[in-house]
Design a protein around this motif. Structure first.
Motif, PDB file in Angstrom:
ATOM      1  N   ALA A  22       0.912  -1.084  -0.006  1.00  0.00           N
ATOM      2  CA  ALA A  22      -0.049  -0.032  -0.096  1.00  0.00           C
ATOM      3  C   ALA A  22       0.894   1.213  -0.004  1.00  0.00           C
ATOM      4  N   ASP A  23       0.505   2.196  -0.811  1.00  0.00           N
ATOM      5  CA  ASP A  23       1.201   3.361  -0.866  1.00  0.00           C
ATOM      6  C   ASP A  23       0.144   4.532  -0.318  1.00  0.00           C
ATOM      7  N   THR A  24      -0.907   4.556  -0.642  1.00  0.00           N
ATOM      8  CA  THR A  24      -1.818   5.221   0.125  1.00  0.00           C
ATOM      9  C   THR A  24      -3.028   4.515   0.943  1.00  0.00           C
ATOM     10  N   PRO A  25      -4.067   4.915   1.582  1.00  0.00           N
ATOM     11  CA  PRO A  25      -5.160   3.928   2.040  1.00  0.00           C
ATOM     12  C   PRO A  25      -6.075   3.352   0.806  1.00  0.00           C
ATOM     13  N   ALA A  26      -6.025   4.009  -0.361  1.00  0.00           N
ATOM     14  CA  ALA A  26      -6.866   3.483  -1.498  1.00  0.00           C
ATOM     15  C   ALA A  26      -6.055   3.095  -2.495  1.00  0.00           C
ATOM     16  N   LEU A  85      -2.406   0.492  -4.322  1.00  0.00           N
ATOM     17  CA  LEU A  85      -1.189  -0.301  -4.104  1.00  0.00           C
ATOM     18  C   LEU A  85      -0.144   0.035  -5.294  1.00  0.00           C
ATOM     19  N   THR A  86       1.041  -0.414  -4.779  1.00  0.00           N
ATOM     20  CA  THR A  86       2.068   0.030  -5.582  1.00  0.00           C
ATOM     21  C   THR A  86       3.099  -1.208  -5.928  1.00  0.00           C
ATOM     22  N   ASP A  87       3.314  -1.601  -7.032  1.00  0.00           N
ATOM     23  CA  ASP A  87       4.475  -2.695  -7.120  1.00  0.00           C
ATOM     24  C   ASP A  87       5.870  -2.370  -7.521  1.00  0.00           C
ATOM     25  N   GLY A  88       6.134  -0.983  -7.089  1.00  0.00           N
ATOM     26  CA  GLY A  88       7.114  -0.415  -7.422  1.00  0.00           C
ATOM     27  C   GLY A  88       7.279   0.538  -8.782  1.00  0.00           C
ATOM     28  N   GLU A  89       6.516   0.157  -9.740  1.00  0.00           N
ATOM     29  CA  GLU A  89       6.451   0.856 -10.820  1.00  0.00           C
ATOM     30  C   GLU A  89       5.065   1.495 -11.109  1.00  0.00           C
ATOM     31  N   ARG A  90       4.097   0.687 -10.881  1.00  0.00           N
ATOM     32  CA  ARG A  90       2.837   1.105 -11.222  1.00  0.00           C
ATOM     33  C   ARG A  90       1.916   1.202 -10.068  1.00  0.00           C
ATOM     34  N   ARG A  91       0.720   1.915  -9.844  1.00  0.00           N
ATOM     35  CA  ARG A  91       0.112   2.119  -8.849  1.00  0.00           C
ATOM     36  C   ARG A  91      -1.480   1.289  -9.174  1.00  0.00           C
ATOM     37  N   TRP A  92      -2.044   0.925  -8.354  1.00  0.00           N
ATOM     38  CA  TRP A  92      -3.184   0.256  -8.806  1.00  0.00           C
ATOM     39  C   TRP A  92      -4.101   0.392  -7.509  1.00  0.00           C
ATOM     40  N   PRO A  93      -5.587   0.534  -8.096  1.00  0.00           N
ATOM     41  CA  PRO A  93      -6.748   1.139  -7.195  1.00  0.00           C
ATOM     42  C   PRO A  93      -7.413   0.069  -6.323  1.00  0.00           C
ATOM     43  N   VAL A  94      -7.569   0.365  -5.190  1.00  0.00           N
ATOM     44  CA  VAL A  94      -8.267  -0.592  -4.121  1.00  0.00           C
ATOM     45  C   VAL A  94      -9.759   0.445  -3.901  1.00  0.00           C
ATOM     46  N   VAL A  95     -10.747  -0.302  -4.374  1.00  0.00           N
ATOM     47  CA  VAL A  95     -12.174   0.570  -4.064  1.00  0.00           C
ATOM     48  C   VAL A  95     -13.264  -0.570  -3.676  1.00  0.00           C
ATOM     49  N   SER A  96     -13.796   0.082  -2.561  1.00  0.00           N
ATOM     50  CA  SER A  96     -14.888  -0.764  -1.900  1.00  0.00           C
ATOM     51  C   SER A  96     -14.110  -1.917  -1.284  1.00  0.00           C
ATOM     52  N   GLY A  97     -12.682  -1.797  -0.759  1.00  0.00           N
ATOM     53  CA  GLY A  97     -12.000  -2.861  -0.579  1.00  0.00           C
ATOM     54  C   GLY A  97     -11.579  -4.145  -1.415  1.00  0.00           C
ATOM     55  N   ILE A  98     -11.896  -3.836  -2.494  1.00  0.00           N
ATOM     56  CA  ILE A  98     -11.590  -4.703  -3.688  1.00  0.00           C
ATOM     57  C   ILE A  98     -10.305  -4.195  -4.438  1.00  0.00           C
ATOM     58  N   ALA A  99      -9.206  -5.028  -4.236  1.00  0.00           N
ATOM     59  CA  ALA A  99      -8.134  -4.675  -4.974  1.00  0.00           C
ATOM     60  C   ALA A  99      -8.317  -4.831  -6.694  1.00  0.00           C
ATOM     61  N   TRP A 100      -8.062  -3.994  -7.451  1.00  0.00           N
ATOM     62  CA  TRP A 100      -8.115  -3.927  -8.893  1.00  0.00           C
ATOM     63  C   TRP A 100      -6.659  -4.089  -9.506  1.00  0.00           C
ATOM     64  N   LEU A 101      -6.605  -5.336 -10.066  1.00  0.00           N
ATOM     65  CA  LEU A 101      -5.088  -5.783 -10.537  1.00  0.00           C
ATOM     66  C   LEU A 101      -5.263  -6.335 -11.874  1.00  0.00           C
ATOM     67  N   ARG A 102      -6.013  -5.890 -12.607  1.00  0.00           N
ATOM     68  CA  ARG A 102      -6.312  -6.353 -14.029  1.00  0.00           C
ATOM     69  C   ARG A 102      -5.074  -5.819 -14.868  1.00  0.00           C
ATOM     70  N   ALA A 103      -4.583  -7.022 -15.922  1.00  0.00           N
ATOM     71  CA  ALA A 103      -3.640  -6.879 -16.767  1.00  0.00           C
ATOM     72  C   ALA A 103      -4.116  -6.263 -18.108  1.00  0.00           C
ATOM     73  N   GLY A 104      -3.191  -5.474 -18.772  1.00  0.00           N
ATOM     74  CA  GLY A 104      -3.727  -4.884 -20.084  1.00  0.00           C
ATOM     75  C   GLY A 104      -4.710  -3.646 -19.884  1.00  0.00           C
ATOM     76  N   ARG A 105      -5.001  -3.302 -18.908  1.00  0.00           N
ATOM     77  CA  ARG A 105      -5.975  -1.918 -18.834  1.00  0.00           C
ATOM     78  C   ARG A 105      -5.454  -0.721 -18.305  1.00  0.00           C
ATOM     79  N   ASP A 106      -4.197  -0.412 -18.667  1.00  0.00           N
ATOM     80  CA  ASP A 106      -3.642   0.744 -17.959  1.00  0.00           C
ATOM     81  C   ASP A 106      -4.397   1.969 -18.109  1.00  0.00           C
ATOM     82  N   ASP A 107      -5.274   2.232 -19.151  1.00  0.00           N
ATOM     83  CA  ASP A 107      -5.944   3.331 -19.061  1.00  0.00           C
ATOM     84  C   ASP A 107      -6.849   3.501 -18.113  1.00  0.00           C
ATOM     85  N   VAL A 108      -7.659   2.448 -18.007  1.00  0.00           N
ATOM     86  CA  VAL A 108      -8.684   2.208 -16.758  1.00  0.00           C
ATOM     87  C   VAL A 108      -7.918   2.392 -15.355  1.00  0.00           C
ATOM     88  N   ARG A 109      -6.678   1.658 -15.116  1.00  0.00           N
ATOM     89  CA  ARG A 109      -6.105   1.781 -13.960  1.00  0.00           C
ATOM     90  C   ARG A 109      -5.872   3.321 -13.611  1.00  0.00           C
TER      91      ARG A 109
END
Length: 363
Positions: free
Chosen positions: A3-7, A9-33
């Motif tokens: 976690a890099d903020t309460p909402a 995550l980061t893998d060190g290169e990209r940041r990923w959203p967590v909404v309603s407690g659901i981690a969104w980690l889809r591949a190939g959807r960088d625009d949505v992310r």
């Protein structure tokens, strides 16, 4: 991943959203992310949710609803209202009436024949969380649901699952899985979904690795390509499915459904039954856990309600299929246990026949 903020995550290169407690980690959807992360950074979690709710799987052939409808869905009061606002169409009908359809009964029978038996559960392509809810109500803990569509997981979180019952992750089964190595054996299940996926061998390999030694892998409702009703998606024939999970117990869909209706343990299929079935169930359980027939029924004390397929309890009580596609896919087998008209029965029999259902409070 950290976690890099309460909402986010980061893998060190990209940041990923967590909404309603659901981690969104889809591949190939960088625009949505990136849109979702930007909305979260701007303090707009509803905007992030709208961006994720508009995303669909590669099979979906309908356009997303306009953003204002997706925002309205965030305030829906029932599962019925939400699936309409989200524009889920036939998939929404499937979720609303999952508790009545033959493939759900088959999933229960396969799970009862090869239960988690205290092992952590990973439900792959978990949809709106029907199986996770059922297991949670029967006292199972350490539940994880993975699905590629955020809207389905959001429905699970908002309307189907008890609070805190399961961890939900939005991710692709065809990409590397965001699951840690098993600390102990797991029960890994994939029902009514694997026939949609390419590279099934890779998915099953990952499922076996996620289960670990002493774990179980269950593959339910795998469409039989040689059956007229089993040709949607990317199905295999019976030898093709059994080759994916060598040494597994195999079941015919019709027997699994019948076993649930009759409240008994399902019998494995003969070769002839497997060749002629609509869909195949497979189970590979290293621990050979004994069957648990309680999983065929709602948990004790569940608040049972009349099946909505029979309409308003105060009005006409004839059975009405909810959609033409539902009727075509499930009707011929569902009518074997769902009477044409509402029939007063003892509670145990009404539950077996799916006249009474354990529906979510805000169905």
């Amino acid at each position: 991943m950290r976690a890099d903020t309460p909402a986010t995550l980061t893998d060190g290169e990209r940041r990923w959203p967590v909404v309603s407690g659901i981690a969104w980690l889809r591949a190939g959807r960088d625009d949505v992310r990136e849109r979702a992360v930007a909305a979260l950074d701007d303090g707009d979690p509803d905007g992030a949710a709208v961006a994720l709710l508009a995303d669909a799987d590669d099979w979906w052939d309908e356009p997303p609803p306009p953003p204002e409808r997706l925002r309205a869905a965030l305030h829906a009061r029932t599962l019925r209202d939400a699936v309409t606002l989200l524009g889920l169409g036939r998939v929404g009908v499937y979720f609303l009436h999952r508790w009545s359809d033959p493939s759900w009964l088959a999933a229960l029978a396969l799970t009862a024949a090869h239960p988690p038996a205290g092992r952590p559960v990973v439900d792959l392509a978990c949809g709106a969380g029907h199986l996770l809810r059922h297991l949670a109500s029967h006292g199972h803990r350490d539940l994880v649901g993975v699905d590629v569509v955020f809207a389905k997981l959001w429905l699970a979180h908002r309307f189907v699952l008890p609070p805190g019952a399961a961890s939900l992750v939005c991710a692709d089964l065809t990409a590397p899985w965001p699951l840690p190595a098993p600390g102990r054996p797991r029960h890994v299940a994939c029902h009514d979904a694997l026939y949609f996926l390419p590279d099934k061998e890779r998915v099953v390999e990952r499922a076996r690795a996620a289960a670990g030694e002493g774990g179980a892998v269950l593959l339910g409702h795998c469409h039989n390509a040689t059956h007229p009703a089993g040709r949607s998606g990317l199905p295999l024939d019976a030898p093709g499915w059994t080759a994916l999970l060598p040494g597994s117990a195999t079941y015919a869909e019709e027997e699994l459904t019948a076993a649930a209706v009759e409240d008994r343990v399902a019998l494995p299929a003969t070769p002839a039954e497997l060749m002629g079935t609509e869909a195949i169930g497979l189970a590979d359980d290293d621990a050979a856990a004994p069957p648990d027939r309680t999983l065929l029924r709602p948990a004790p004390g569940a608040a049972l309600r009349p099946n909505p397929l029979y309409g308003d309890p105060g009005g006409p009580r004839g059975r009405i299929w909810p959609h033409v596609r539902w009727a075509e896919e499930y009707g011929p087998r569902a009518e074997r246990y769902l009477p044409e008209r509402w029939t007063p029965l003892p509670v145990a029999d009404a539950v077996r026949r799916r006249l009474l259902l354990d529906l979510p409070d805000r169905w």
